[in-house]
Design a protein around this motif. Structure first.
Motif, PDB file in Angstrom:
ATOM      1  N   TYR A 189       0.860  -1.182   0.000  1.00 13.37           N
ATOM      2  CA  TYR A 189       0.000   0.000   0.000  1.00 13.37           C
ATOM      3  C   TYR A 189       0.898   1.235   0.000  1.00 13.37           C
ATOM      4  N   GLU A 320      -6.541  -5.695  -0.735  1.00 19.46           N
ATOM      5  CA  GLU A 320      -7.976  -5.832  -0.972  1.00 19.46           C
ATOM      6  C   GLU A 320      -8.193  -6.551  -2.297  1.00 19.46           C
ATOM      7  N   LEU A 322      -9.871  -6.633  -5.572  1.00 20.16           N
ATOM      8  CA  LEU A 322     -10.531  -5.718  -6.496  1.00 20.16           C
ATOM      9  C   LEU A 322     -10.788  -6.429  -7.821  1.00 20.16           C
ATOM     10  N   ALA A 333      -7.265   1.641  -3.290  1.00 15.67           N
ATOM     11  CA  ALA A 333      -7.767   0.622  -2.368  1.00 15.67           C
ATOM     12  C   ALA A 333      -8.838   1.253  -1.487  1.00 15.67           C
ATOM     13  N   ASN A 335     -11.044   0.227   0.945  1.00 18.04           N
ATOM     14  CA  ASN A 335     -11.028  -0.026   2.390  1.00 18.04           C
ATOM     15  C   ASN A 335      -9.810   0.591   3.055  1.00 18.04           C
ATOM     16  N   GLN A 346      -2.913   0.467  -3.921  1.00 17.42           N
ATOM     17  CA  GLN A 346      -2.403  -0.877  -3.664  1.00 17.42           C
ATOM     18  C   GLN A 346      -1.822  -1.468  -4.938  1.00 17.42           C
ATOM     19  N   ASP A 425     -15.439  -5.170  12.385  1.00 15.44           N
ATOM     20  CA  ASP A 425     -15.047  -5.623  11.044  1.00 15.44           C
ATOM     21  C   ASP A 425     -14.752  -7.114  11.105  1.00 15.44           C
ATOM     22  N   THR A 438     -21.882  -3.980   1.269  1.00 13.66           N
ATOM     23  CA  THR A 438     -20.597  -3.290   1.354  1.00 13.66           C
ATOM     24  C   THR A 438     -20.787  -2.009   2.146  1.00 13.66           C
ATOM     25  N   GLU A 442     -16.646   1.593  -0.125  1.00 16.12           N
ATOM     26  CA  GLU A 442     -16.121   0.367  -0.719  1.00 16.12           C
ATOM     27  C   GLU A 442     -16.630   0.222  -2.152  1.00 16.12           C
ATOM     28  N   LYS A 446     -17.674  -5.405  -4.636  1.00 17.34           N
ATOM     29  CA  LYS A 446     -16.664  -6.110  -3.843  1.00 17.34           C
ATOM     30  C   LYS A 446     -16.842  -7.618  -3.890  1.00 17.34           C
ATOM     31  N   TYR A 450     -14.828 -10.862  -5.441  1.00 19.32           N
ATOM     32  CA  TYR A 450     -14.419 -12.055  -4.712  1.00 19.32           C
ATOM     33  C   TYR A 450     -14.666 -13.310  -5.546  1.00 19.32           C
TER      34      TYR A 450
END
Length: 535
Positions: A189, A320, A322, A333, A335, A346, A425, A438, A442, A446, A450
């Motif tokens: 990051y 994260e 993405l 990024a 989050n 990121q 979280d 989300t 965010e 998201k 995934y």
């Protein structure tokens, strides 16, 4: 539940016998297969059996106690009430309530060990290989879940049926994996404002090598006094080395996947690879150059606090997920930007293979002290299908702890994360994450990201995927090795110890502690697994 069904069947049989005797019915009119809902006896028998059939649907009240790690929440009671009101309204036939029993992270191990040792009654337990899952199974603290899952977990099976094997011990399943990302990505990051200020060229990081971060760290060191170039605790050796280099078997045994034959399953000491030495040398160099903060090993230190305060530029860690997770891809990024309070970039440097360990890193189990394991499994199954229940657990009561804005979770007007009463979280701990909302800020896609990421990870299984190492034959050696590591590993990963001098000392201590025996045992078990599975 199973016990109730059996008693109902006995009662029904008695009722039918009395009815048949009174009416002189033939025995050929008995219910086929003994199923109470397929009864074809005379009308008088049907009338008599109806109350028993209705009674079979009723369950005694039961409180499912959920034990999980979390920071204290001021308004936990109203969330628990909200969940119980919802369960009563939506699933009255289950006749269950929930008791939320979060335990602060710092006290987790001591408290849960005591609960198990004292046979305290509770039901659902968050567990993981890094939180003592193997020991919990070996000590008999958890119940096998195979039959319970088959009977009461259809919505779990709909998404997790292919990923149970790594959680099995002795052929039985003891943990249910959270449906989430199937792996991770490690990288860096960067504070976007500083990247832009110095017009930094990020293209070199397409190499996937953390070494190529060095020129950027040098720019910060030379031009930004008071800003730590690389915030720690978070180090290449910890967040990057093993994931990008090894199929890990134990704390010391692994298969080296970097520049080796893809068919090789030779077990090695993970501290002896050339890559470990390279990264240890690099980190030591960076520490001496002033790139890494000298207080990195202070207990409880949070590297993100330095980022938030504008006192650090970069951080190595898990990325994260993405839409684009290619090595070297540059993206904001969301989050991390929320966490930092300003925009963070990121850059992934590694994408995980499908690892056995990932499937045991976030699980729910059922305690052996549960008084109704079936009801515990019924509740767990709801977290895999019911978005409303999952949202209550994850975000609290709508209007009080959060509001929905454009389909995303936001804080109520005038509230902050510190005073809303319920903010955490831990969405990754339970259920089907793909059902989650989300948070505002965010990427709204998201969880679609995934799913796409999971396709990539599942197409690249680790060489050892499905293999489970039994540490019991060498448990004393592993304990001794872990103790030997304590004097060296933290200092090496933070750059504070000179690898040239200290890695040989570490390897010598490991050898004295029995590392050769551990490696040999791991190889023996891996060879047997390979032969049994045609690998």
């Amino acid at each position: 539940m199973k016990r109730f069904r059996q008693s109902s069947l006995v009662l029904l049989t008695l009722i039918l016998a009395i009815a048949f005797a009174a009416t002189g019915c033939s025995s050929t009119n008995k219910a086929s297969n003994g199923n109470k809902e397929e009864n074809t006896a005379s009308s008088s028998a049907n009338t008599s059996a109806e109350p028993a059939k209705n009674a079979a649907k009723a369950l005694d009240p039961y409180e499912v106690v959920m034990v999980y790690p979390d920071a204290p929440q001021a308004d936990l009671a109203s969330v628990q009430t909200g969940m119980n009101d919802y369960l009563k309204q939506t699933y009255p036939e289950l006749n269950m309530t929930v008791k939320l029993n979060p335990i602060d992270w710092g006290a987790w191990n001591d408290k849960t060990n005591l609960m198990m040792a004292s046979n305290e009654k509770f039901d659902l337990l968050f567990t993981a290989d890094w939180l003592g899952y193997n020991q919990q199974v070996l000590k008999g603290g958890l119940l096998p879940l195979d039959d319970l899952l088959a009977q009461y977990g259809p919505d779990i099976e709909a998404v997790e049926k292919d990923y149970h094997e790594p959680a099995k011990r002795g052929g039985k399943l003891y943990g249910i994996h959270t449906h989430q990302e199937l792996g991770g990505s490690q990288g860096v990051y960067l504070d976007k404002a500083l990247v832009d200020k110095y017009n930094m060229d990020l293209s070199a990081l397409k190499s996937g090598k953390v070494e190529d971060l060095e020129p950027l760290l040098q720019i910060i060191k030379d031009n930004e006094p008071g800003v730590t170039p690389l915030a720690a605790p978070s180090f290449p050796l910890e967040a990057y080395y093993s994931s990008g280099t090894l199929d890990t078997i134990s704390s010391v045994a692994a298969v080296n996947t970097l520049n080796t034959d893809p068919s090789s399953l030779d077990v090695i000491n993970s501290f002896e690879t050339p890559r470990y030495k390279e990264l240890a040398d690099l980190t030591h160099k960076w520490f001496k150059a002033g790139f890494i903060n000298k207080d990195a090993l202070t207990p409880g230190l949070d590297a993100w606090k330095k980022i938030q305060a504008g006192k650090a530029f970069a951080l190595v860690g898990d990325m994260e997920i993405l839409a684009n997770m290619e090595i070297g891809s540059v993206a904001i990024a969301p989050n991390a930007s929320i966490k930092a309070g300003h925009e963070m970039i990121q850059i992934p440097l590694n994408v995980d293979r499908l690892q056995t360990g990932k499937m045991t890193a976030t699980m729910q189990a059922i305690s052996k002290t549960s008084k109704d394991p079936a009801r515990a499994m019924m509740l767990l199954n709801l977290f895999f299908k019911d978005q409303k229940l999952l949202t209550l657990f994850n975000f609290g009561v709508e209007g009080k702890h959060y509001v929905l804005k454009n389909g995303q979770i936001a804080l109520p007007d005038g509230k902050t994360t510190n005073d809303t009463g319920f903010y955490h979280d831990i969405m990754w701990q339970i259920g089907n994450q793909m059902l989650n909302y989300t948070r505002e800020g965010e990427d709204p896609n998201k969880y679609q990201n995934y799913e796409k990421f999971n396709e990539m990870v599942s197409s690249r299984p680790a060489r050892t995927f499905g293999f489970i190492f039994d540490p019991e034959p060498v448990k004393n050696e592993i304990i001794a090795i872990d103790n030997a590591n304590k004097a060296f590993v933290d200092g090496l990963k933070s750059g504070q110890l000179d690898p040239e001098e200290n890695i040989p000392k570490l390897l010598e201590k490991q050898k004295a502690a029995g590392v050769d025996k551990v490696i040999a045992e791991a190889q023996k078990q891996l060879d047997a697994w390979r032969a049994a599975n045609g690998k």
